[in-house]
Design an enzyme around this catalytic site. Structure first.
Site, mmCIF file in Angstrom:
data_model
loop_
_atom_site.group_PDB
_atom_site.id
_atom_site.type_symbol
_atom_site.label_atom_id
_atom_site.label_comp_id
_atom_site.label_asym_id
_atom_site.label_seq_id
_atom_site.Cartn_x
_atom_site.Cartn_y
_atom_site.Cartn_z
ATOM 1 N N ALA A 154 -11.831 5.851 3.505
ATOM 2 C CA ALA A 154 -11.581 7.105 3.348
ATOM 3 C C ALA A 154 -11.777 7.652 2.074
ATOM 4 N N GLY A 164 -10.398 -9.503 9.565
ATOM 5 C CA GLY A 164 -10.898 -8.407 8.628
ATOM 6 C C GLY A 164 -9.709 -7.598 8.280
ATOM 7 N N VAL A 165 -9.857 -6.383 7.865
ATOM 8 C CA VAL A 165 -8.623 -5.554 7.368
ATOM 9 C C VAL A 165 -7.849 -5.011 8.491
ATOM 10 N N GLY A 216 -20.943 19.524 17.436
ATOM 11 C CA GLY A 216 -21.912 19.961 16.825
ATOM 12 C C GLY A 216 -23.243 19.185 16.932
ATOM 13 N N HIS A 232 8.716 -1.298 -19.259
ATOM 14 C CA HIS A 232 9.353 -2.503 -18.684
ATOM 15 C C HIS A 232 10.749 -2.070 -18.080
ATOM 16 N N GLY A 269 -15.030 -4.888 13.374
ATOM 17 C CA GLY A 269 -15.868 -3.983 12.414
ATOM 18 C C GLY A 269 -16.249 -2.814 13.149
ATOM 19 N N ARG A 270 -16.610 -1.684 12.427
ATOM 20 C CA ARG A 270 -17.146 -0.556 12.966
ATOM 21 C C ARG A 270 -18.539 -0.237 12.822
ATOM 22 N N GLU A 302 -11.337 -15.526 13.929
ATOM 23 C CA GLU A 302 -12.403 -15.048 13.090
ATOM 24 C C GLU A 302 -13.412 -16.115 13.060
ATOM 25 N N ALA A 316 -11.242 -6.286 16.854
ATOM 26 C CA ALA A 316 -11.265 -5.762 15.533
ATOM 27 C C ALA A 316 -12.529 -6.300 14.629
HETATM 28 P P1 FAD Z 1 -14.161 9.752 10.617
HETATM 29 O O1 FAD Z 1 -12.802 9.609 10.128
HETATM 30 O O2 FAD Z 1 -14.661 8.951 11.930
HETATM 31 O O3 FAD Z 1 -14.358 11.533 11.088
HETATM 32 C C1 FAD Z 1 -15.533 11.738 11.829
HETATM 33 C C2 FAD Z 1 -15.086 13.010 12.544
HETATM 34 O O4 FAD Z 1 -16.224 13.621 13.095
HETATM 35 C C3 FAD Z 1 -14.412 12.634 13.806
HETATM 36 O O5 FAD Z 1 -13.083 13.307 13.886
HETATM 37 C C4 FAD Z 1 -15.161 12.841 15.058
HETATM 38 O O6 FAD Z 1 -14.616 13.281 16.118
HETATM 39 C C5 FAD Z 1 -16.064 13.951 14.483
HETATM 40 N N1 FAD Z 1 -17.225 13.960 15.025
HETATM 41 C C6 FAD Z 1 -18.337 13.183 15.298
HETATM 42 N N2 FAD Z 1 -19.573 13.425 15.866
HETATM 43 C C7 FAD Z 1 -19.291 14.880 15.815
HETATM 44 C C8 FAD Z 1 -20.071 16.014 16.323
HETATM 45 N N3 FAD Z 1 -21.371 15.659 16.998
HETATM 46 N N4 FAD Z 1 -19.550 17.205 16.371
HETATM 47 C C9 FAD Z 1 -18.399 17.317 15.921
HETATM 48 N N5 FAD Z 1 -17.563 16.385 15.651
HETATM 49 C C10 FAD Z 1 -17.983 15.355 15.384
HETATM 50 N N6 FAD Z 1 -9.765 3.596 5.117
HETATM 51 C C11 FAD Z 1 -9.009 3.758 4.319
HETATM 52 O O7 FAD Z 1 -9.599 4.029 2.888
HETATM 53 N N7 FAD Z 1 -7.784 3.108 3.995
HETATM 54 C C12 FAD Z 1 -7.010 2.599 5.038
HETATM 55 O O8 FAD Z 1 -5.806 2.436 4.916
HETATM 56 C C13 FAD Z 1 -7.695 2.649 6.222
HETATM 57 N N8 FAD Z 1 -7.155 2.344 7.537
HETATM 58 C C14 FAD Z 1 -7.651 2.154 8.762
HETATM 59 C C15 FAD Z 1 -7.247 1.778 9.686
HETATM 60 C C16 FAD Z 1 -7.735 1.947 10.920
HETATM 61 C C17 FAD Z 1 -6.802 1.312 12.245
HETATM 62 C C18 FAD Z 1 -9.047 2.294 11.192
HETATM 63 C C19 FAD Z 1 -9.673 2.262 12.269
HETATM 64 C C20 FAD Z 1 -9.851 2.770 10.000
HETATM 65 C C21 FAD Z 1 -9.208 2.745 8.608
HETATM 66 N N9 FAD Z 1 -9.726 3.062 7.419
HETATM 67 C C22 FAD Z 1 -9.126 3.154 6.378
HETATM 68 C C23 FAD Z 1 -11.186 3.780 7.445
HETATM 69 C C24 FAD Z 1 -11.290 5.199 7.726
HETATM 70 O O9 FAD Z 1 -10.499 5.661 8.679
HETATM 71 C C25 FAD Z 1 -12.606 5.716 7.573
HETATM 72 O O10 FAD Z 1 -13.447 5.063 6.363
HETATM 73 C C26 FAD Z 1 -12.697 6.994 7.468
HETATM 74 O O11 FAD Z 1 -12.078 8.007 8.573
HETATM 75 C C27 FAD Z 1 -14.053 7.593 7.614
HETATM 76 O O12 FAD Z 1 -14.243 9.028 7.403
HETATM 77 P P2 FAD Z 1 -15.272 9.853 7.905
HETATM 78 O O13 FAD Z 1 -14.848 11.504 7.608
HETATM 79 O O14 FAD Z 1 -16.647 9.420 7.380
HETATM 80 O O15 FAD Z 1 -15.330 9.743 9.615
HETATM 81 P P1 NAD Z 2 -13.837 -5.688 9.040
HETATM 82 O O1 NAD Z 2 -15.365 -5.963 8.723
HETATM 83 O O2 NAD Z 2 -12.972 -5.632 7.898
HETATM 84 O O3 NAD Z 2 -13.601 -7.125 9.676
HETATM 85 C C1 NAD Z 2 -14.167 -7.513 10.837
HETATM 86 C C2 NAD Z 2 -13.962 -9.070 10.867
HETATM 87 O O4 NAD Z 2 -14.306 -9.599 12.263
HETATM 88 C C3 NAD Z 2 -14.815 -9.795 10.053
HETATM 89 O O5 NAD Z 2 -14.065 -10.867 9.132
HETATM 90 C C4 NAD Z 2 -15.950 -10.454 10.621
HETATM 91 O O6 NAD Z 2 -16.332 -11.740 10.422
HETATM 92 C C5 NAD Z 2 -15.172 -10.749 12.091
HETATM 93 N N1 NAD Z 2 -15.754 -10.649 13.303
HETATM 94 C C6 NAD Z 2 -17.104 -9.904 13.536
HETATM 95 N N2 NAD Z 2 -17.662 -10.394 14.933
HETATM 96 C C7 NAD Z 2 -16.752 -11.251 15.137
HETATM 97 C C8 NAD Z 2 -16.683 -12.233 16.248
HETATM 98 N N3 NAD Z 2 -17.596 -11.794 17.350
HETATM 99 N N4 NAD Z 2 -15.777 -12.955 16.570
HETATM 100 C C9 NAD Z 2 -14.653 -13.302 15.689
HETATM 101 N N5 NAD Z 2 -14.729 -12.476 14.654
HETATM 102 C C10 NAD Z 2 -15.679 -11.778 14.370
HETATM 103 O O7 NAD Z 2 -13.769 -4.681 10.129
HETATM 104 P P2 NAD Z 2 -12.529 -4.228 10.730
HETATM 105 O O8 NAD Z 2 -11.293 -4.878 10.473
HETATM 106 O O9 NAD Z 2 -12.775 -3.709 12.160
HETATM 107 O O10 NAD Z 2 -12.411 -2.787 10.060
HETATM 108 C C11 NAD Z 2 -13.342 -1.522 10.213
HETATM 109 C C12 NAD Z 2 -13.469 -0.900 8.954
HETATM 110 O O11 NAD Z 2 -12.560 -0.171 8.768
HETATM 111 C C13 NAD Z 2 -13.813 -1.480 7.689
HETATM 112 O O12 NAD Z 2 -14.937 -1.259 7.128
HETATM 113 C C14 NAD Z 2 -12.413 -1.398 6.903
HETATM 114 O O13 NAD Z 2 -13.057 -1.088 5.698
HETATM 115 C C15 NAD Z 2 -11.928 -0.067 7.319
HETATM 116 N N6 NAD Z 2 -10.417 -0.182 7.158
HETATM 117 C C16 NAD Z 2 -9.944 -0.217 6.099
HETATM 118 C C17 NAD Z 2 -8.760 -0.340 5.833
HETATM 119 C C18 NAD Z 2 -7.946 -0.204 4.529
HETATM 120 O O14 NAD Z 2 -8.792 0.131 3.736
HETATM 121 N N7 NAD Z 2 -6.856 -0.801 4.548
HETATM 122 C C19 NAD Z 2 -7.901 -0.677 7.092
HETATM 123 C C20 NAD Z 2 -8.315 -0.717 8.108
HETATM 124 C C21 NAD Z 2 -9.946 -0.553 8.402
#
Ligand code: FAD
Ligand code: NAD
Length: 488
Positions: free
Chosen positions: A340, A190-191, A122, A464, A291-292, A211, A289
């Site tokens: 999410a 990180g996470v 889109g 409890h 960050g995003r 880290e 890992a």
């Molecule tokens: P996304 O989930 O990234 O979805 C975006 C969607 O839009 C995708 O399907 C993409 O393909 C689509 N899209 C993008 N651009 C376009 C376009 N132009 N046209 C059509 N489609 C498009 N968060 C938690 O709260 N709890 C967790 O336990 C957790 N665990 C995680 C573990 C990992 C390994 C990772 C990577 C992330 C985790 N997260 C977790 C973070 C969570 O996945 C994100 O915060 C969440 O998915 C964000 O939702 P969103 O809808 O904004 O984006």
């Molecule tokens: P994050 O921001 O949690 O952690 C990234 C870590 O990488 C930080 O501690 C940072 O200091 C370190 N870092 C950055 N650059 C570096 C470098 N060059 N060398 C070494 N360390 C470096 O990001 P993430 O773990 O990639 O997760 C991405 C996102 O996904 C987060 O925002 C998180 O909220 C989300 N997520 C959430 C969950 C959950 O809710 N359980 C699980 C997975 C992911």
């Protein structure tokens, strides 16, 4: 000729699909366009969370924890098992099947709520039109009264650590390994680094986490972070703080097919520097890992008027309005934690606002959970944050070592901690490290959503023996009234 919708949502992740569903519930004509493709080329709704994030990671965390407990804990319960073996293929099949069920569920939810799900790309055009490029490359233009941008985020890559998806990988690749790497490197404690590092450690990898920061988990309350670091080190996660990676390269591509038991051929050489100087680490797989970042590639045509901030996030106000009439943005692509549930609440809020209802998101009460063992969860302010704000505060903690239920579960590690205001007793933050912390935090979120005082929690009866008594006792401890632990 354009098809006309009330709402078009771009992105069907946890921010976009709930926006579409709520719009459907609000009797609006809605379409949701999503381009997610899995490694096998199939399209799937659900975005990062369902396909490559929250859900597959939790499936593997659960399986690997059971494996670990069978190995180390069953004998404590008096359960003897024979030769314990890992069937990674079966574990991965289960993970894939859970993902398929959950993503398929979205198609059913769309149908039930009158949402037209469209698989394809889109692109927002000026004038609230969306150019959709379908799976087959065919283009069509849809028009909408409102457009919701929910395009999510993608992993950050490091310049001198070239991603190849096989040896130097991101979190998605690391969820789909078909063999346990003997030596796993993770950049970023990180996470993701902690959750995926835990999975592969439990399944047998030697895990080194590199880290850059000196402080471990700076976003968490530091009492909790210190306790967590102690446990993770005990579990064998080698976490190197204050360590900066300068480069990594695949040294010998012939390692293809190598297994944990196979030849330890070099896979990736990582160079990093810490206070002691430069070091080289050799691993079989390296997960980046760090960050995003928000994903907006191909999303905005010239002249839409939607603007990005200097970090690439779509600019929005507290109600997720972009500033362009009837164009909204939600989830990871806008400011705030990339979680999410935060995206889901934003999506639902926007769909309700579009329908003319009252809606808002309480950004002060967003829970965080890290699904390690012990689990870590919190909501509200850390003790360090409250201290820095200058507000007088009081603290209560309760150790799970004093919880009968945690003892019975063989999980008497960690604590619950409550930070409250000295003046009006308002609960400012609740932090838990321990068994089922992610479930326990639900009570804390509800308490804070209703601006509970510590006394409110103190006067609330807790069953409890349950883990939730830890929250009750921590609240009592705030005023030195704990019953089941010594007040300090
Ligand atoms: P996304 O989930 O990234 O979805 C975006 C969607 O839009 C995708 O399907 C993409 O393909 C689509 N899209 C993008 N651009 C376009 C376009 N132009 N046209 C059509 N489609 C498009 N968060 C938690 O709260 N709890 C967790 O336990 C957790 N665990 C995680 C573990 C990992 C390994 C990772 C990577 C992330 C985790 N997260 C977790 C973070 C969570 O996945 C994100 O915060 C969440 O998915 C964000 O939702 P969103 O809808 O904004 O984006
Ligand atoms: P994050 O921001 O949690 O952690 C990234 C870590 O990488 C930080 O501690 C940072 O200091 C370190 N870092 C950055 N650059 C570096 C470098 N060059 N060398 C070494 N360390 C470096 O990001 P993430 O773990 O990639 O997760 C991405 C996102 O996904 C987060 O925002 C998180 O909220 C989300 N997520 C959430 C969950 C959950 O809710 N359980 C699980 C997975 C992911």
């Amino acid at each position: 000729m354009s098809e006309i919708y009330d709402v078009i949502v771009i992105g069907a992740g946890p921010a976009g699909y709930p926006a579409a569903i709520r719009a459907g519930q609000n009797k609006l004509k809605v379409a949701c366009v999503d381009e997610w493709q899995n490694f096998d080329g199939t399209y799937a709704f659900g975005g990062t969370c369902l396909n490559a994030g929250c859900i597959p990671s939790k499936a593997l965390l659960e399986s690997s924890e059971l494996f670990q407990r069978a190995k180390e804990e069953f004998s404590v319960h008096g359960i003897k098992i024979g030769d314990l073996k890992l069937d990674l293929a079966a574990m991965q099949k289960r993970r894939a099947s859970i993902v398929k069920t959950m993503t398929g569920g979205i198609t059913a939810l769309f149908k039930a709520n009158g949402v037209v799900g469209i698989q394809g790309h889109g692109r927002l055009l000026p004038g609230n039109r969306v150019l959709v490029t379908g799976k087959d490359g065919a283009e069509k233009t849809l028009a909408a009264k409102h457009v919701v941008l929910a395009s999510g985020s993608v992993p950050i890559r490091l310049k001198n650590v070239p991603h190849d998806g096989k040896f130097i990988v991101d979190s998605w690749n690391a969820l789909e390994f078909d063999a346990v790497p003997a030596r796993l490197g993770v950049i970023g404690a990180g996470v993701i680094g902690l959750e995926l590092g835990s999975v592969w450690r439990r399944l047998g990898s030697e895990v080194t986490v590199i880290e850059a920061l000196d402080t471990f988990l700076p976003i968490a309350d530091q009492t909790i972070a210190k306790e967590a670091l102690r446990h993770f080190k005990k579990q064998g996660l080698d976490i190197k703080l204050g360590a900066k990676v300068s480069s990594a390269k695949v040294a010998n591509a012939k390692v293809e097919g190598a297994t944990a038991a196979g030849a330890h051929a070099t896979a990736v050489d990582v160079v990093y520097t810490d206070a002691q100087g430069e070091h080289t680490l050799q691993v079989d797989k390296l997960v980046v890992a760090v960050g995003r970042k928000p994903f907006t590639a191909g999303l905005l045509a010239e002249g839409t008027g939607v603007s990005l901030d200097d970090r690439g996030f779509i600019k929005v106000d507290d109600h997720c309005r972009t500033g362009v009439a009837n164009v909204w943005a939600v989830g990871d692509v806008v400011r705030g934690p990339m979680l999410a549930h935060k995206g889901k609440e934003e999506g639902v809020m926007v769909a309700d606002l579009i329908a003319g209802h009252f809606a808002e998101v309480n950004y002060k009460v967003i829970p965080s959970v890290i699904y390690t063992q012990p689990e870590i969860a919190w909501v509200g302010q850390t003790e360090e944050g409250v201290k820095a704000s200058g507000r007088a505060y009081k603290v209560g903690t309760f150790p799970f070592a004093a919880s009968g239920r945690a003892r019975a579960m063989e999980a008497a590690q960690g604590m619950a901690k409550i930070v409250s205001a000295q003046d009006d007793d308002e609960v400012l933050g609740i932090h838990v490290i321990g068994p089922m912390a992610g479930e326990l935090i639900g009570e804390a979120v509800l308490a804070m959503e209703y601006s509970a005082s510590t006394e409110d929690i103190q006067r609330t009866m807790h069953a409890h023996p349950t883990l939730s008594e830890a929250i009750h006792e921590a609240a009592l401890a705030v005023d030195k009234k704990a019953i089941d632990s010594i007040n300090r």
